[in-house]
Enzyme design. Structure first.
Site, short mmCIF file in Angstrom:
data_model
loop_
_atom_site.label_atom_id
_atom_site.label_comp_id
_atom_site.label_asym_id
_atom_site.label_seq_id
_atom_site.Cartn_x
_atom_site.Cartn_y
_atom_site.Cartn_z
N GLY A 16 26.37 -1.52 59.66
CA GLY A 16 26.14 -0.95 58.33
C GLY A 16 25.81 -2.00 57.29
N HIS A 40 17.79 -4.76 59.47
CA HIS A 40 18.19 -3.63 60.32
C HIS A 40 17.04 -2.63 60.43
CE1 HIS A 40 22.29 -4.74 58.57
NE2 HIS A 40 22.50 -4.82 59.86
N GLU A 46 16.69 -11.11 66.48
CA GLU A 46 16.69 -12.55 66.82
C GLU A 46 17.52 -13.35 65.82
OE1 GLU A 46 12.65 -13.89 67.01
OE2 GLU A 46 12.30 -12.95 68.97
P1 AMP Z 1 24.91 -6.28 62.16
O1 AMP Z 1 24.93 -5.04 61.33
O2 AMP Z 1 25.02 -7.54 61.36
O3 AMP Z 1 25.86 -6.22 63.33
O4 AMP Z 1 23.47 -6.35 62.80
C1 AMP Z 1 22.93 -5.29 63.54
C2 AMP Z 1 21.64 -5.73 64.16
O5 AMP Z 1 20.73 -6.15 63.14
C3 AMP Z 1 21.81 -6.95 65.10
O6 AMP Z 1 20.98 -6.76 66.23
C4 AMP Z 1 21.33 -8.09 64.24
O7 AMP Z 1 20.82 -9.18 64.99
C5 AMP Z 1 20.22 -7.42 63.44
N1 AMP Z 1 19.89 -8.16 62.22
C6 AMP Z 1 20.74 -8.59 61.27
N2 AMP Z 1 20.08 -9.27 60.31
C7 AMP Z 1 18.78 -9.27 60.68
C8 AMP Z 1 17.59 -9.83 60.10
N3 AMP Z 1 17.60 -10.51 58.97
N4 AMP Z 1 16.42 -9.64 60.75
C9 AMP Z 1 16.37 -8.93 61.93
N5 AMP Z 1 17.46 -8.39 62.51
C10 AMP Z 1 18.65 -8.56 61.90
#
Ligand code: AMP
Length: 283
Positions: free
Chosen positions: A31, A37, A148
């Protein structure tokens, strides 16, 4: 957009899509959604007929002194954004839905998780491996998209599905950045205005390391020492690690190979920032 809060409801909803032969894609998140995301959702939509996203702040991946209680939560806003961007199904479980009182199984992916972020966050990757295994088992998607931005996490998940024969194809999405280069992250909300000004220095310095590695014969450890010094001079409080790695194994190397990456984590005030850049060997 359908919202399911229980495994039972979700699986009942998904069964019709599984039976109709539609391809199912999955984007797990914690979230506080941002364009990073949402870029994964777009990739998911390009690669699957039906997209499921989940929002769950996974307690297993937080250490005892980490930010589980204060992690940014903005559920209404997230739901409306996902709906606007065409997400088909949102899975919104509460903790008790996923973890029964005597929950006692944990998934560990060895080796690849031991270095880099694994050194300072010992519970982190096991917590992610466990929740991702559960979510993939519940949803059984054809594809799942991960960023990534969290390169070690993405690499671990590729290894996990390969080792456990989970029939989901893992797709990596490129890091989405703010205009000044800072990698988007839910935790950027913790940065003070002054820290926000300093934060892009991490990506700038990593990019310049990557360029130097491919255009000069400079010694990696000297380059890295200089980069650490520059980060500290610019206001970073602590460097967790800056590692040159083989992109596939994440083994530490000291000269770029065909597919290399620089992974880094550093603390700015109380916020731990992570980032990584590819090292493209000149031909
Ligand atoms: P999180 O909500 O932080 O657990 O992230 C969920 C997904 O979003 C994970 O696969 C992260 O690697 C991806 N994600 C987070 N920040 C970025 C970003 N700046 N660019 C691309 N993907 C992201």
């Amino acid at each position: 957009m359908l919202i399911c809060t229980t495994k039972h409801d979700l699986q009942k909803t998904l069964v019709q899509f599984h039976q109709s032969g539609k391809t199912l894609g999955f984007v797990p998140t914690m979230g506080a959604l941002h364009e990073g995301h949402l870029s994964l959702l777009k990739t998911c939509q390009e690669n699957a007929d039906i997209c499921v996203s989940s929002i769950f702040v996974n307690p297993l991946q937080f250490g005892p002194n980490e930010d589980l209680d204060t992690y940014p939560r903005q559920l209404e806003h997230d739901q409306s954004i996902l709906k606007t961007r065409g997400c088909d199904i949102l899975f919104l479980p509460v903790k008790s839905e996923l973890f029964s009182a005597n929950f006692s199984t944990h998934v560990t992916v060895a080796e690849i998780t031991e270095n880099h972020c694994g050194r300072s966050r010992p519970a982190f990757f096991g917590g992610i491996a466990t929740i991702v295994t559960k979510l993939l088992n519940i949803i059984n998607p054809h594809i799942a998209v991960f960023g990534e931005k969290d390169f070690q996490q993405l690499t671990m998940i590729r290894r996990l599905v390969r080792d456990l024969d989970i029939p989901t194809k893992i797709i990596g999405g490129p890091t989405v950045r703010e205009e000044d280069g800072l990698a988007m992250s839910s935790r950027n909300a913790y940065l003070s205005p002054e820290e926000r000004q300093i934060a892009p220095t991490l990506f700038k310095l990593l990019s310049s390391l990557s360029k130097k590695l491919t255009t000069t014969d400079e010694d990696w450890s000297e380059m890295r020492a200089h980069c650490e010094k520059m980060l500290m001079q610019n206001g970073f409080a602590e460097i967790d690690y800056i590692d040159l790695v083989d992109s596939e194994t994440l083994d530490i190397i000291d000269k770029p190979v065909n597919e290399a990456r620089i992974l880094a984590a550093a603390r700015l005030g109380k916020t731990r920032l992570i980032d990584n850049v590819a090292v493209k060997k000149s031909t």
